[in-house]
Write a protein that holds these residues in place. Structure first.
Motif, PDB file in Angstrom:
ATOM      1  N   GLN A 252      -4.228 -12.428 -14.522  1.00 26.54           N
ATOM      2  CA  GLN A 252      -3.551 -13.563 -15.162  1.00 26.54           C
ATOM      3  C   GLN A 252      -4.285 -14.872 -14.874  1.00 26.54           C
ATOM      4  OE1 GLN A 252       0.487 -13.308 -13.784  1.00 26.54           O
ATOM      5  NE2 GLN A 252       1.041 -11.694 -15.241  1.00 26.54           N
TER       6      GLN A 252
ATOM      7  N   GLY B 275      -1.971 -10.407 -10.752  1.00 26.69           N
ATOM      8  CA  GLY B 275      -2.105 -11.840 -10.451  1.00 26.69           C
ATOM      9  C   GLY B 275      -3.516 -12.325 -10.722  1.00 26.69           C
TER      10      GLY B 275
ATOM     11  N   PRO C  64       2.713 -15.945 -10.764  1.00 30.39           N
ATOM     12  CA  PRO C  64       2.561 -14.677 -10.035  1.00 30.39           C
ATOM     13  C   PRO C  64       2.375 -14.920  -8.530  1.00 30.39           C
ATOM     14  CG  PRO C  64       0.990 -14.840 -11.857  1.00 30.39           C
ATOM     15  CD  PRO C  64       1.649 -16.166 -11.738  1.00 30.39           C
ATOM     16  N   SER C  65       2.958 -14.053  -7.743  1.00 30.55           N
ATOM     17  CA  SER C  65       2.767 -14.163  -6.290  1.00 30.55           C
ATOM     18  C   SER C  65       1.303 -13.908  -5.946  1.00 30.55           C
ATOM     19  CB  SER C  65       3.633 -13.134  -5.574  1.00 30.55           C
ATOM     20  OG  SER C  65       4.979 -13.399  -5.811  1.00 30.55           O
TER      21      SER C  65
ATOM     22  N   ALA D 140       0.175  -5.382  -8.205  1.00 32.20           N
ATOM     23  CA  ALA D 140       0.644  -6.773  -8.246  1.00 32.20           C
ATOM     24  C   ALA D 140      -0.508  -7.736  -8.006  1.00 32.20           C
ATOM     25  CB  ALA D 140       1.733  -6.982  -7.191  1.00 32.20           C
TER      26      ALA D 140
ATOM     27  N   ALA E 133       6.226  -9.400  -1.274  1.00 31.16           N
ATOM     28  CA  ALA E 133       6.338 -10.600  -0.469  1.00 31.16           C
ATOM     29  C   ALA E 133       7.450 -10.448   0.567  1.00 31.16           C
ATOM     30  CB  ALA E 133       6.622 -11.804  -1.360  1.00 31.16           C
TER      31      ALA E 133
ATOM     32  N   GLY F 196       4.661  -7.889  -6.762  1.00 31.68           N
ATOM     33  CA  GLY F 196       4.292  -8.850  -5.745  1.00 31.68           C
ATOM     34  C   GLY F 196       5.479  -9.512  -5.089  1.00 31.68           C
ATOM     35  N   GLU F 197       6.498  -9.815  -5.873  1.00 34.43           N
ATOM     36  CA  GLU F 197       7.663 -10.489  -5.308  1.00 34.43           C
ATOM     37  C   GLU F 197       8.304  -9.626  -4.224  1.00 34.43           C
ATOM     38  OE1 GLU F 197       6.851 -12.483  -9.054  1.00 34.43           O
ATOM     39  OE2 GLU F 197       6.861 -10.421  -8.427  1.00 34.43           O
TER      40      GLU F 197
ATOM     41  N   GLN G 296       2.522 -14.553  -0.896  1.00 36.84           N
ATOM     42  CA  GLN G 296       3.175 -15.856  -0.976  1.00 36.84           C
ATOM     43  C   GLN G 296       3.799 -15.996  -2.362  1.00 36.84           C
ATOM     44  OE1 GLN G 296       1.201 -19.988  -0.488  1.00 36.84           O
ATOM     45  NE2 GLN G 296       1.735 -19.279   1.563  1.00 36.84           N
ATOM     46  N   HIS G 297       5.097 -16.186  -2.333  1.00 39.66           N
ATOM     47  CA  HIS G 297       5.831 -16.301  -3.589  1.00 39.66           C
ATOM     48  C   HIS G 297       5.644 -17.702  -4.162  1.00 39.66           C
ATOM     49  CE1 HIS G 297       8.826 -15.353  -6.543  1.00 39.66           C
ATOM     50  NE2 HIS G 297       9.512 -16.440  -6.226  1.00 39.66           N
TER      51      HIS G 297
END
Lengths: 357, 111
Positions: free
Chosen positions: A34, A31, B73-74, A27, A354, A350-351, B67-68
């Protein structure tokens, strides 16, 4: 966005860390890629060029994975070979713990040159073997699972258990004999429990420190499995004598151990169905406890005088075992609840991570 | 300019700790800041930053938190821990001592 998927699949395949950690790493990498591609695109590149360049800058997946694997050594992935090796070692340890003390007792009975100072210490050695097995099979795994933060819980449980054992089996005869002779409490009776408590505290804390290393799952699973194998032939015997309390400790520690084992495996989301086995273990525990209760009530009805023959010492061990095993199950349940929180849907990477934080 | 890898690794660890002492940051932000503030000198292999961050995290020098972000993307933010602050102070002192010693030798050699 699936432009980086091929790269990320390669990266993940080369990682060799456990699933939750791999999710986080992927994740994070996604990120990063991207963000990098977006910046390159804003600099004038086409989307395809930006994606390719972002991947190139990030590095060869094998090389990046190698560095990540080294940096995340404590998250090493599960391996059957390591498990089997650990299991063999743990089984040998458990067998040795049990067998050595039994042999000492047998040899001393045969009058060989291993005669113990006093006859009452023979059962004490047997108790030591029992303590060793219970410690290895139940409290050490519990300490590992509890981790550094809650290491004191299994330590406290083991201490209660030891205090009960010391009081009932080892110290009571000594104290009673001394009291009969002198009418005052001998000071040295406190040395043994204090020394044992100190040892238990040290060992469980050490076990908890193992939790920092994800490799701890191997000895953990191995100890529990070895214990299961060790007790498997005795299951029926355990059931038949459970009301008598002779093997009560085995029945009551066996199930939480199985439960902890299942928990350890259920952490791997690739085997999610094993989670279903955890309630089954609770059910089995309830069955054993219920059977014990029924047998006890049956004994009481059939032979009421038997109850009058019971003294406090007869009740201490079952009571302690029930308390300890119940507390063990409570720990296991709370760990399971925590793990459920840990391993909620991680498909979004990632979500989900989190939420874990 | 080519980099001595050992020297670079030690320096980057120090610099990352220093950046995180300012505020919690995510990986890409750290890379950009390192590049910008060093006027392009520190161009890390980007995949190489995360092993370093994870090493710091596993050593307890930084902590990480996702952190969302809505529709994006987080991000995983890294924050310097108390232990990390002590490590930063130690490394900083070490580096200053090293740099001063090197400077002294270089000045004598040139003088």
């Amino acid at each position: 966005m699936g432009e980086f998927e091929q790269y990320l699949v390669h990266l993940r395949a080369a990682l060799d860390v456990d699933d939750p950690r791999a999710d986080e790493i992927i994740a994070e990498a996604r990120g990063h890629l991207q963000a990098q591609a977006q910046e390159l695109e804003e600099g004038g590149m086409s989307r395809e060029e930006a994606v390719a360049e972002a991947v190139r800058i990030f590095g060869e997946p094998e090389s990046v994975a190698e560095q990540l694997r080294r940096a995340n050594g404590r998250f090493r992935a599960f391996s059957l070979g390591r498990l089997l090796l650990s299991m063999a070692v743990a089984f040998a340890l458990i067998s040795a713990t049990d067998a050595v003390s039994d042999h000492l007792v047998d040899l001393s009975r045969l009058g060989l040159n291993l005669t113990l100072p006093e006859p009452r210490e023979a059962p004490a050695l047997s108790e030591a073997a029992k303590i060793g097995i219970v410690f290895l099979a139940f409290f050490l795994p519990a300490a590992i699972l509890a981790g550094r933060r809650h290491w004191w819980i299994p330590s406290a449980l083991m201490s209660v258990y030891l205090l009960g054992m010391c009081t009932q089996d080892m110290l009571a005869p000594v104290v009673l004999a001394h009291l009969e002779a002198h009418s005052w409490m001998p000071w040295y009776v406190f040395v043994w429990p204090v020394a044992m408590l100190a040892a238990v505290t040290g060992f469980t804390y050490g076990g908890a420190r193992l939790s920092e290393f994800r490799l701890a799952r191997y000895p953990l699973a191995a100890i529990a499995l070895a214990y299961a194998i060790y007790l498997a032939p005795r299951v029926w015997q355990t059931i038949t004598v459970i009301a008598g309390g002779a093997h009560l400790f085995a029945a009551l520690t066996f199930l939480p151990t199985v439960f902890l084992l299942l928990l350890a495996f259920a952490r791997r989301r690739s085997w999610p169905r094993l989670r279903l086995a955890a309630p089954a273990a609770i059910g089995a525990f309830a069955f054993f406890a219920g059977l014990g209760a029924v047998c006890s009530v049956g004994t009481a009805i059939a032979d009421p005088a038997a109850i009058l023959r019971l003294d406090l010492a007869d009740l201490i061990e079952p009571a302690i075992m029930v308390a300890v095993s119940g507390a063990g199950l409570a720990i296991a349940l709370s760990l399971l609840r925590a793990q459920r929180g840990d391993t909620t849907d991680t498909s979004a990477g990632g979500e989900a991570a989190a939420h874990r934080e | 300019m080519s980099h001595d890898s050992q020297l670079l690794k030690g320096a980057v660890k120090l610099l990352v700790l220093r950046l995180l002492a300012q505020e919690p940051m995510y990986g890409y932000q750290i890379i950009k800041l390192l590049r910008d503030r060093s006027e392009g000198y520190f161009r890390l292999g980007e995949g190489g930053l995360y092993p370093l961050l994870h090493e710091l995290e596993n050593g307890g020098l930084v902590s990480a938190r996702w952190q969302h972000q809505e529709g994006r993307p987080s991000r995983r933010y890294y924050r310097l821990s108390a232990r990390g602050e002590r490590e930063l102070a130690r490394r900083r002192q070490q580096w200053q001592g090293f740099a001063r010693a090197v400077d002294l030798v270089l000045e004598v050699s040139h003088g």
